[in-house]
Write an enzyme that holds these catalytic residues in place. Sequence first.
Site, PDB file in Angstrom:
ATOM      1  N   TYR A  33      45.500  83.235  69.159  1.00  0.00           N
ATOM      2  CA  TYR A  33      46.828  82.661  68.900  1.00  0.00           C
ATOM      3  C   TYR A  33      47.304  82.964  67.492  1.00  0.00           C
ATOM      4  O   TYR A  33      46.541  83.432  66.651  1.00  0.00           O
ATOM      5  CB  TYR A  33      46.811  81.147  69.143  1.00  0.00           C
ATOM      6  CG  TYR A  33      46.164  80.326  68.047  1.00  0.00           C
ATOM      7  CD1 TYR A  33      44.778  80.301  67.872  1.00  0.00           C
ATOM      8  CD2 TYR A  33      46.940  79.582  67.163  1.00  0.00           C
ATOM      9  CE1 TYR A  33      44.197  79.551  66.865  1.00  0.00           C
ATOM     10  CE2 TYR A  33      46.365  78.824  66.153  1.00  0.00           C
ATOM     11  CZ  TYR A  33      44.995  78.806  66.010  1.00  0.00           C
ATOM     12  OH  TYR A  33      44.418  78.078  65.006  1.00  0.00           O
ATOM     13  N   LYS A 146      41.193  84.625  65.432  1.00  0.00           N
ATOM     14  CA  LYS A 146      41.969  83.383  65.543  1.00  0.00           C
ATOM     15  C   LYS A 146      41.923  82.919  66.999  1.00  0.00           C
ATOM     16  O   LYS A 146      42.879  83.050  67.763  1.00  0.00           O
ATOM     17  CB  LYS A 146      43.405  83.591  65.033  1.00  0.00           C
ATOM     18  CG  LYS A 146      44.069  82.288  64.626  1.00  0.00           C
ATOM     19  CD  LYS A 146      45.247  82.528  63.703  1.00  0.00           C
ATOM     20  CE  LYS A 146      46.090  81.294  63.460  1.00  0.00           C
ATOM     21  NZ  LYS A 146      45.406  80.106  62.959  1.00  0.00           N
ATOM     22  N   GLU A 179      36.082  77.472  54.460  1.00  0.00           N
ATOM     23  CA  GLU A 179      37.534  77.213  54.499  1.00  0.00           C
ATOM     24  C   GLU A 179      37.750  75.797  55.005  1.00  0.00           C
ATOM     25  O   GLU A 179      36.795  75.093  55.345  1.00  0.00           O
ATOM     26  CB  GLU A 179      38.224  78.229  55.416  1.00  0.00           C
ATOM     27  CG  GLU A 179      37.743  78.150  56.858  1.00  0.00           C
ATOM     28  CD  GLU A 179      38.351  79.204  57.782  1.00  0.00           C
ATOM     29  OE1 GLU A 179      39.390  79.783  57.446  1.00  0.00           O
ATOM     30  OE2 GLU A 179      37.761  79.422  58.859  1.00  0.00           O
ATOM     31  N   LEU A 203      38.925  82.732  58.384  1.00  0.00           N
ATOM     32  CA  LEU A 203      40.145  83.347  58.895  1.00  0.00           C
ATOM     33  C   LEU A 203      40.874  83.969  57.706  1.00  0.00           C
ATOM     34  O   LEU A 203      41.015  83.326  56.651  1.00  0.00           O
ATOM     35  CB  LEU A 203      41.038  82.288  59.550  1.00  0.00           C
ATOM     36  CG  LEU A 203      42.306  82.897  60.140  1.00  0.00           C
ATOM     37  CD1 LEU A 203      42.006  83.615  61.444  1.00  0.00           C
ATOM     38  CD2 LEU A 203      43.378  81.844  60.354  1.00  0.00           C
TER      39      LEU A 203
HETATM   40  N1  PDD Z   1      45.933  77.480  60.996  1.00  0.00           N
HETATM   41  N2  PDD Z   1      41.894  78.846  58.286  1.00  0.00           N
HETATM   42  C1  PDD Z   1      41.994  78.310  59.521  1.00  0.00           C
HETATM   43  C2  PDD Z   1      40.756  77.926  60.237  1.00  0.00           C
HETATM   44  C3  PDD Z   1      43.267  78.131  60.107  1.00  0.00           C
HETATM   45  O1  PDD Z   1      43.355  77.608  61.345  1.00  0.00           O
HETATM   46  C4  PDD Z   1      44.430  78.506  59.388  1.00  0.00           C
HETATM   47  C5  PDD Z   1      45.800  78.371  59.977  1.00  0.00           C
HETATM   48  C6  PDD Z   1      44.276  79.043  58.096  1.00  0.00           C
HETATM   49  C7  PDD Z   1      45.457  79.472  57.276  1.00  0.00           C
HETATM   50  O2  PDD Z   1      46.029  80.650  57.782  1.00  0.00           O
HETATM   51  P1  PDD Z   1      47.571  81.002  57.585  1.00  0.00           P
HETATM   52  O3  PDD Z   1      47.857  80.990  56.130  1.00  0.00           O
HETATM   53  O4  PDD Z   1      47.714  82.335  58.185  1.00  0.00           O
HETATM   54  O5  PDD Z   1      48.364  79.927  58.319  1.00  0.00           O
HETATM   55  C8  PDD Z   1      42.994  79.221  57.591  1.00  0.00           C
HETATM   56  C9  PDD Z   1      47.149  77.437  61.791  1.00  0.00           C
HETATM   57  C10 PDD Z   1      48.365  77.187  60.985  1.00  0.00           C
HETATM   58  C11 PDD Z   1      46.957  76.478  62.946  1.00  0.00           C
HETATM   59  O6  PDD Z   1      45.907  76.558  63.561  1.00  0.00           O
HETATM   60  O7  PDD Z   1      47.845  75.692  63.243  1.00  0.00           O
END
Ligand code: PDD
Length: 284
Positions: A33, A146, A179, A203
């Site tokens: 996703y 993801k 993270e 991620l």
């Molecule tokens: N989550 N690490 C994890 C495990 C994440 O699920 C996310 C983002 C990030 C940050 O990534 P980005 O800057 O590309 O949003 C880091 C999304 C927003 C979610 O699951 O809703």
Amino acid sequence: MPELAYVNGTWSTIEAACVSIDDRGFQFGDGVYEVIRSYDGRLWALDRHLRRLEHSMRAIALTGAPTAEVKPRIIELFERGQMREGVVYLQVTRGVAPRRHAYNAGGQPTVVMTVRAQHAVDIQLYASGVPAITVPEIRWSRRDIKSTNLLGNILAKQRAVESGAYEAIFVEADGRVTEGSSTNVFIVRKGCLLTREKGPHILAGITRDLIVETALEQGISVEERPFTVEEMRAADELFLTGTGTEVLGVVTLDQQRIQMGRVGDLTRALLDAFHERVRQARDD
Ligand code: PDD
């Protein structure tokens, strides 16, 4: 401002949208996703999200939904939704099949998308900073994918919420930080940024990359390497990045203050620089 759904070519309200109970996304979490937001009627960092989607799909050998075909559908969804500040959720699963662990290569994937209004983080939290907790890293070893299978993440976030914290930060058995449950983690030490290197441990956050690039442009040095939970506790500043979170200071960790328990200067400066970048639409 209509909130809308798209499932394999069919447009509907979100409530009316449905997929089969035999979908491998439902049965196994066999899908990937992206979450893409917009600012002022423009999708932010769309191509970066599409590149990461492509990486996730390739990593699990999910074929049949090339990003070149998905991209115009995302744009159409967003235009139909007419959101200025919106969020597009996009999920691609390996599709419908009788429940068997092994999959048929070349099956028809399910593409699901929604567009909704963005529920931004309470602006007050950027000024006050937020509490975070640490939790043991219990997830699988391919966090660069993801995956829609987010059990480890949701259990961690639930612990954070139940303890009054904004985020749970994963720490591996050897003490290295990875993270947050839905964010990337940065620390500041002597004016230098430190964040976990990209690879299977984390991620590759889009916001993370933009902050690294913005910091380097401003002459701030950035080290991308593992750091320990002790280094994090002793940091001058600690902050989180993410699509919805943007750049958010953490002021307590496991109920102990980070430095003076205030959002640090570099954290604030990077949030401002990020907003400037958004104003300039500089997202490629
Ligand atoms: N989550 N690490 C994890 C495990 C994440 O699920 C996310 C983002 C990030 C940050 O990534 P980005 O800057 O590309 O949003 C880091 C999304 C927003 C979610 O699951 O809703």
